[in-house]
Design a protein around this motif. Structure first.
Motif, PDB file in Angstrom:
ATOM      1  N   ALA A 296       0.931  -1.127   0.069  1.00  0.00           N
ATOM      2  CA  ALA A 296      -0.208  -0.030  -0.154  1.00  0.00           C
ATOM      3  C   ALA A 296       0.591   1.135  -0.063  1.00  0.00           C
ATOM      4  N   LEU A 297       1.983   1.195   0.791  1.00  0.00           N
ATOM      5  CA  LEU A 297       2.946   2.284   0.743  1.00  0.00           C
ATOM      6  C   LEU A 297       3.398   2.731  -0.782  1.00  0.00           C
ATOM      7  N   ARG A 298       3.661   1.389  -1.439  1.00  0.00           N
ATOM      8  CA  ARG A 298       4.173   1.841  -2.621  1.00  0.00           C
ATOM      9  C   ARG A 298       3.212   2.351  -3.636  1.00  0.00           C
ATOM     10  N   THR A 299       2.102   1.959  -3.439  1.00  0.00           N
ATOM     11  CA  THR A 299       0.750   2.613  -3.930  1.00  0.00           C
ATOM     12  C   THR A 299       0.652   4.123  -3.725  1.00  0.00           C
ATOM     13  N   LEU A 300       0.806   4.491  -2.631  1.00  0.00           N
ATOM     14  CA  LEU A 300       0.850   5.679  -1.978  1.00  0.00           C
ATOM     15  C   LEU A 300       1.767   6.397  -2.850  1.00  0.00           C
ATOM     16  N   HIS A 301       2.978   5.998  -2.688  1.00  0.00           N
ATOM     17  CA  HIS A 301       4.024   6.650  -3.261  1.00  0.00           C
ATOM     18  C   HIS A 301       3.978   6.777  -4.819  1.00  0.00           C
TER      19      HIS A 301
END
Length: 302
Positions: A230-235
């Motif tokens: 999810a953090l990679r998506t957010l980035h």
């Protein structure tokens, strides 16, 4: 455009996106509730996004025998946004209720939605489960800590930021004109982007207390891996979500206060140790927040 539903002569398509979850009990309960509402025309559509677990697939075959139910299996995984848009295309009725397959429902969930008004209505969710058994589960502890923010009065203060796709009522025309962004193929934030789209289009979200029950909690290691995804998506979508992510806002403050380089240095040195703590039997929520901020700062620094 606004909608107001009444008990008599209303229509509802109940849409359930699924990936590797057993859905028969959920669908059976929704059918029971729908049958109890006089004058309701309804359908339940479950769209399986190419699930891989054989036992789950075998279990869900029972959906084919349930009345008012369509079970649609996809052979190629298209992602959390596209499978929801597919469900919208399949729906027959003007009002849509999205329910995530991993949730349970309260006994009056459908009736409360049928009596609700608004272009978009979000009911929220509540954390179930026994704390004595789940006290060492990171997902359970994380959701339980946030539970006071789940009530409608709190959510209505920031209606577009506190919107999730796990449990909401919406007009089909609205979703056709404002679909989920299918660039979100990986885990996380497709519903945050939809909330941003509703805000841009000035479509109001009515927050009510009509929760689904969150009672399935993956193992700590699985949840941490999903969090990293999810953090990679957010980035990847940080520009679009800048005003809709508290974590992005936190990282922005850390940079302005010149603390970000120090946290990033600590994260790189301690990442493996922090990870072991978080997947262990006594995960720290404070450390989890530090880990997320450090992981996102590291992505920004690459």
């Amino acid at each position: 455009m606004h909608y107001e539903l009444c008990i008599m002569n209303c229509e509802l398509s109940i849409l359930i996106p699924n990936y590797n979850n057993r859905c028969v009990a959920l669908v059976s309960e929704l059918l029971r509730q729908a049958e109890a509402i006089e004058g309701l025309a309804y359908e339940v559509i479950v769209a399986d996004d190419a699930s891989t677990d054989p036992d789950t697939l075998s279990h869900n075959q029972a959906l084919l025998a349930l009345p008012h139910t369509r079970y649609l299996r996809r052979t190629t995984n298209v992602g959390r946004a596209a499978i929801r848009n597919f469900l919208v295309q399949q729906a027959s009725f003007a009002r849509l209720l999205f329910i995530d397959s991993g949730m349970s429902v309260t006994p009056d969930l459908l009736r409360r939605y049928v009596n609700a008004s608004g272009e978009v209505v979000y009911g929220g969710y509540r954390v179930a489960g026994d704390e004595r058994l789940l006290g060492g589960n990171l997902r359970y502890r994380y959701e339980k800590r946030a539970e006071p923010n789940f009530v409608a009065a709190r959510r209505q203060l920031s209606p577009y930021h506190d919107f999730h796709a796990s449990n909401f009522l919406v007009g089909r025309d609205t979703m056709l004109h404002h679909p989920f962004n299918e660039q979100f193929r990986h885990y996380g934030y497709e519903d945050v982007m939809l909330g941003r789209e509703f805000e841009s289009a000035r479509i109001p979200i009515n927050h009510i207390d009509n929760p689904v029950l969150f009672n399935e909690f993956e193992a700590n290691e699985v949840f941490l891996a999903k969090t990293e995804e999810a953090l990679r998506t957010l980035h990847s979508f940080r520009c679009e979500l800048q005003q809709h992510s508290r974590l992005l806002a936190l990282c922005g403050r850390l940079r302005r206060w010149h603390i970000a380089p120090l946290l990033l240095l600590i994260f790189r040195h301690m990442k493996n140790g922090w990870r072991r703590q978080l997947v262990g039997s006594h995960p720290s929520l404070f450390l989890f927040q530090l880990y997320k901020a450090g992981y996102l700062l590291q992505l920004e620094d690459l």
